[in-house]
Design a protein around this motif. Structure first.
Motif, short mmCIF file in Angstrom:
data_model
loop_
_atom_site.label_atom_id
_atom_site.label_comp_id
_atom_site.label_asym_id
_atom_site.label_seq_id
_atom_site.Cartn_x
_atom_site.Cartn_y
_atom_site.Cartn_z
N SER A 137 59.79 -25.78 -2.50
CA SER A 137 58.75 -25.40 -3.25
C SER A 137 57.37 -25.85 -2.38
N SER A 138 57.49 -26.54 -1.41
CA SER A 138 56.29 -26.69 -0.60
C SER A 138 56.13 -25.48 0.32
N LEU A 139 57.22 -24.43 0.70
CA LEU A 139 56.72 -23.47 1.57
C LEU A 139 55.81 -22.33 0.64
N ILE A 140 54.94 -21.67 1.35
CA ILE A 140 54.55 -20.38 1.00
C ILE A 140 55.43 -19.39 1.51
N ALA A 191 42.99 -16.48 4.96
CA ALA A 191 42.38 -15.42 5.76
C ALA A 191 43.58 -15.41 6.81
N ARG A 192 43.49 -14.04 7.62
CA ARG A 192 44.56 -14.07 8.43
C ARG A 192 44.76 -15.13 9.49
N SER A 193 43.53 -15.83 9.88
CA SER A 193 43.54 -16.92 11.04
C SER A 193 44.18 -18.21 10.12
N ASP A 194 44.04 -18.19 8.70
CA ASP A 194 44.77 -19.20 8.30
C ASP A 194 46.38 -19.01 8.20
N ALA A 195 46.59 -17.86 7.88
CA ALA A 195 48.21 -17.46 7.74
C ALA A 195 48.80 -17.67 9.13
N ARG A 196 48.16 -17.33 10.41
CA ARG A 196 48.76 -17.77 11.66
C ARG A 196 49.28 -19.03 11.71
N ILE A 197 48.12 -20.13 11.22
CA ILE A 197 48.29 -21.72 11.28
C ILE A 197 49.69 -21.90 10.30
N LEU A 198 49.37 -21.45 8.98
CA LEU A 198 50.48 -22.03 8.01
C LEU A 198 51.82 -21.29 8.65
N PHE A 199 52.07 -20.38 9.38
CA PHE A 199 52.97 -19.81 9.92
C PHE A 199 53.73 -20.62 10.97
N ALA A 200 52.75 -20.88 11.97
CA ALA A 200 53.10 -21.67 13.25
C ALA A 200 53.51 -22.96 12.80
N SER A 201 52.94 -23.54 11.87
CA SER A 201 53.34 -24.93 11.34
C SER A 201 54.49 -25.22 10.50
#
Length: 437
Positions: free
Chosen positions: A197-200, A260-270
């Motif tokens: 549940s912590s994952l987007i 935003a896309r820059s946020d998504a990159r960080i969320l994915f990489a982390s």
């Protein structure tokens, strides 16, 4: 999907004229002196000739990451053809203004990078490059992005799209793969949420200015968004269905607000998101954003899920070259063909940009590309489904993208219902089109 040149109006042309008035007739800042050609002539006025010197208009020679690769192309062609290629360098964000100034002055001669090319089309100064693309295996949806009046005005050099990037381990665990329906995709996202549940599950863009991403979903549900004759269809049943579905993901917690896309990159990489949308540079971004090795090793790409068995689309993304018509055109065409088909040059560009050549016949010869599992997946699952937008051919592309993003943002924020919001957006986009075509 071709547009008539006549559909680009005098008003768009005058946009370039306004820039000219603002800057006067001074030499372009930071530019080498262009070789003059016939002033005020159009593409059909002069016969194509060779030239001992052509200019190369663009920004890449001024950017550290790409400079060496592009200098190699200029040097390689000059040596092979025995001609001089004179750089005319300007920052990317000044491309449209600089090209408008040069085109309007009648001094455009040579080859240019595609950024800002739209301002030149009403001036009728660009050569038809249709024959150069034959046999190269460039996706038709990408060629269509640069075709007007049946003439290919820019030869794509690199071609990709904004596609769906996956954490392969998570995707495999819930059955996410290419060829899914939007319904099965949403069900798989729910499985991800149940597992952790912590994952987007899907870090989709939900914040402007990147909400132009809504376009490829509307395409996938069957809406044209904007037709070839510049009629906006936003607000039709298909686009309403698409945005209703897109908002339902957010309402169900399968996407997250204000991303935003820059946020998504960080969320994915982390490791906090399983899927997001990005260009082929995604494999570089995960590394620069400090991703763990298991994420780097398992990054993948899938085709965009579809609705009702319709085609899968991704917004086209890439670059290309145009040539001025008439004087020097034959030499410029030789330069463009060299840049597009020389494997050594294409390899250098790929290694510096991480974007595959548009020409499949060339891309297939690059060993580093063939050995990259992610890039191979991106080419087949994303780039081959890339499609340009009709408004990519007009000088107000960015304004229309911003309008679409802004309109969808108000819907996602719950400030207006889907149908009402899209009706208002249609009016805004149509107004921009009517004022600039």
């Amino acid at each position: 999907m071709n547009l008539s040149n006549s559909q680009l109006s005098r008003r768009a042309f005058l946009g370039g004229g306004s820039a000219l008035a603002a800057f006067g007739l001074l030499a372009l800042t930071g530019c080498a002196t262009p070789t003059a050609t016939g002033v005020g002539t159009g593409a059909g006025a002069n016969a194509a000739t060779t030239a001992k010197t052509i200019n190369f208009y663009g920004n890449s020679l001024g950017e550290e990451a790409l400079k060496s690769a592009w200098q190699g192309i200029l040097d390689g062609f000059s040596k092979e053809a025995g001609v001089k290629v004179a750089p005319v360098i300007y920052p990317y964000d000044q491309a449209a203004t600089q090209l408008a100034l040069t085109g309007r002055s009648g001094k455009l001669l040579g080859v240019g990078q595609s950024g800002g090319w739209q301002v030149l089309t009403p001036m009728n100064v660009l050569a038809d490059l249709t024959d150069l693309a034959k046999g190269l295996g460039i996706p038709q949806g990408v060629l269509d992005s640069y075709t007007m009046d049946g003439k290919l005005l820019v030869l794509p050099l690199t071609a990709a799209g904004i596609g769906m990037i996956t954490n392969g381990e998570i995707a495999q665990s819930v059955g996410i793969t290419s060829g899914m329906s939007v319904e099965k995709f949403a069900t798989a996202l729910e499985k991800i949420k149940k597992q952790d549940s912590s994952l987007i599950p899907y870090a989709a863009v939900t914040k402007n200015p990147d909400l132009k991403d809504a376009v490829h979903w509307m395409w996938g549900f069957g809406s044209d968004v904007v037709t070839d004759d510049f009629t906006c269809t936003i607000g039709d049943a298909e686009s309403v269905k698409a945005i209703t579905w897109y908002k339902s993901l957010q309402d169900a917690g399968l996407t997250q607000t204000n991303v935003a896309r820059s946020d998504a990159r960080i969320l994915f990489a982390s490791g906090r998101a399983a899927i997001y949308d990005d260009a082929p540079l995604a494999s570089t971004f995960v590394k620069t954003n400090g991703a763990a090795q298991n994420i780097i090793d398992n990054i993948g790409a899938i085709s965009r899920p579809t609705s009702g068995g319709k085609d899968s689309f991704n917004r086209a993304w890439g670059s290309g070259l145009f040539a001025s018509a008439g004087e020097g055109e034959l030499t410029s065409r030789d330069f463009i063909l060299y840049a597009a088909t020389n494997v050594e040059a294409a390899t250098a560009l790929y290694e510096n940009s991480a974007v595959a050549p548009a020409a499949k016949s060339v891309a297939d010869q690059i060993p580093a590309l063939a050995a990259d599992k992610f890039q191979q997946a991106f080419r087949t699952e994303v780039s081959e489904h890339a499609r340009g937008a009709a408004w990519d051919r007009v000088a107000v592309t960015a304004q229309i993208d911003a309008a679409i993003g802004g309109g969808v943002a108000t819907i996602l924020a719950g400030q207006v219902d889907v149908q009402t919001g899209l009706n208002a957006l249609k009016k805004e986009v149509q107004g921009l089109l009517d004022s600039n075509t």
